[in-house]
Design a protein around this motif. Structure first.
Motif, short mmCIF file in Angstrom:
data_model
loop_
_atom_site.label_atom_id
_atom_site.label_comp_id
_atom_site.label_asym_id
_atom_site.label_seq_id
_atom_site.Cartn_x
_atom_site.Cartn_y
_atom_site.Cartn_z
N THR A 212 0.83 -1.20 0.00
CA THR A 212 0.00 0.00 0.00
C THR A 212 0.86 1.25 0.00
N ILE A 293 -3.38 3.57 9.63
CA ILE A 293 -4.58 2.91 9.10
C ILE A 293 -4.21 1.55 8.50
N VAL A 294 -3.29 1.56 7.54
CA VAL A 294 -2.95 0.31 6.85
C VAL A 294 -2.21 -0.65 7.77
N ILE A 349 -8.39 -5.36 4.26
CA ILE A 349 -9.46 -4.36 4.35
C ILE A 349 -8.87 -3.00 4.71
N LEU A 350 -7.97 -2.97 5.67
CA LEU A 350 -7.35 -1.71 6.08
C LEU A 350 -6.50 -1.11 4.96
N LEU A 352 -7.13 -1.36 1.75
CA LEU A 352 -8.06 -0.74 0.81
C LEU A 352 -8.56 0.60 1.34
N ILE A 353 -8.77 0.67 2.64
CA ILE A 353 -9.18 1.95 3.24
C ILE A 353 -8.06 2.97 3.08
N GLY A 354 -6.82 2.52 3.30
CA GLY A 354 -5.68 3.43 3.15
C GLY A 354 -5.55 3.94 1.74
N ALA A 356 -7.95 4.23 -0.36
CA ALA A 356 -9.10 5.08 -0.66
C ALA A 356 -8.85 6.54 -0.27
N THR A 357 -7.91 6.77 0.64
CA THR A 357 -7.62 8.16 1.02
C THR A 357 -6.95 8.92 -0.11
#
Length: 361
Positions: A212, A293-294, A349-350, A352-354, A356-357
């Motif tokens: 990531t 986050i990640v 999942i984390l 992908l959230i990272g 997304a920022t």
């Protein structure tokens, strides 16, 4: 190295491939992966011969660990670091300050972890390098890296703390940027170290988080991407993608031998080095908050220990059956593969959230 060698040749389009970061990242990945497959078994055999009792197993931990993990050699992080270092030196630009700083942090924390592992296996005890010495040396390493990063960042970002999503929001930390970067790097190193307690538990979340951050490093190193994604431009960070690709290749080569039941543990040699690398990349790319986050699994593991210790000192009682938190789930009857794979899923999942920022419009 190959970047410079091909620069001396007028070989046409083929040699121009070596100018592309993505091509060299692919080369670094496969180089590190093959390195791991070739040298993994010989290294494990060497470590097993040199370590009479293997890694000391906590007697206060789950009983299954004493039965199944006793005698397993440690210091397997040497395989990851060797593959990572060889591939990075072969494929990356060695005049890039961000690559050099990250290599320095990784090697220095790896050396610190090696000293700790060596003390443990030679004494057959958990008493390795004292915690105070480890923290002080870790802060020194991180302080050097943070100072070098501040010098290397573009002037408008020097000493600034950037926030995900809100690109226009910057906090000028000034002289406190270096202490902040020290906290990020040392915190990441020790958080990964705490996570490394089950076969395969730490290495996959490290690779996911690194992947990531590698994508982010490539993106923030290109003006066209930063303008489109609305993030800050940090010229030169794209080269870190090669380091990350080598880390993932070396990590997969190690996981081949670390998959349950593990033939070798990475030890502090690997966990401190890889955690330090994650923290360093986050500082280089100005994405320290995204790392939290990640790398949420590592944050949760570290917080579980902090909460357990503080609550026990105040009340004499425990919040978790055992800390770090992966042992809590073991005590509750979860099988080791269940914990490992579920933590991997959470890490994905984390991640992908990272990512997304990076794109909010």
């Amino acid at each position: 190295m190959l970047y410079w060698l091909t620069g001396l040749s007028d070989g046409g389009d083929f040699f121009n491939l070596f100018r592309y970061i993505t091509f060299r990242a692919g080369g670094a990945f496969f180089t590190a992966l093959i390195f791991g497959f070739i040298f993994g078994r010989p290294l494990i055999d060497f470590l097993r011969r040199r370590q009479r009792f293997g890694q000391p197993i906590r007697t206060d931990g789950p009983e299954s660990h004493i039965q199944t993990k006793a005698g397993t050699p440690t210091m397997g992080g040497l395989l990851i670091l060797s593959a990572l270092g060889f591939a990075t030196f072969l494929w990356a630009r060695l005049d890039n300050p961000y690559v050099l700083i990250t290599l320095f942090v990784t090697a220095a924390f790896g050396g610190l972890g090696f000293a700790d592992d060596y003390a443990k296996v030679t004494k057959n005890s958990h008493a390795g390098v004292s915690g105070r010495v480890r923290i002080l040396l870790g802060l020194l390493i991180a302080g050097i890296a943070g100072t070098a990063a501040a010098w290397s960042h573009p002037e408008d970002l020097t000493g600034q703390l950037a926030f995900p999503i809100y690109a226009e929001l910057l906090i000028n930390l000034g002289i406190f940027f270096v202490p902040f970067s020290m906290l990020v790097i040392v915190g990441a190193a020790n958080a990964v170290n705490l996570t490394d307690g089950l076969d395969g538990l730490a290495i996959m979340p490290v690779m996911i988080a690194a992947g990531t951050l590698g994508v982010i490093a490539y993106a923030v190193g290109r003006t066209d991407f930063t303008e489109y994604l609305g993030v800050h431009y940090v010229p030169g960070t794209g080269e870190l993608l090669i380091f990350v690709a080598a880390l993932i290749g070396g990590g997969l080569g190690f996981l081949w031998f670390n998959a349950p039941p593990a033939a070798v543990f990475m030890g502090d040699t690997g966990s401190l080095a890889l955690g330090g690398a994650l923290g360093s990349i986050a500082v280089m790319t100005k994405h320290e908050i995204v790392l939290a986050i990640v790398g949420g699994i590592f944050v949760a593991e570290a917080l579980s220990v902090i909460i357990q210790v503080m609550y026990f000192k105040r009340t004499g009682k425990r919040v978790f059956l055992m800390a770090p938190i992966h042992h809590h789930f073991e005590k509750r009857g979860w099988a080791e593969p269940q914990i490992v794979i579920r933590f991997w899923i959470i890490s994905l999942i984390l991640a992908l959230i990272g990512l997304a920022t990076l794109k909010v419009r």
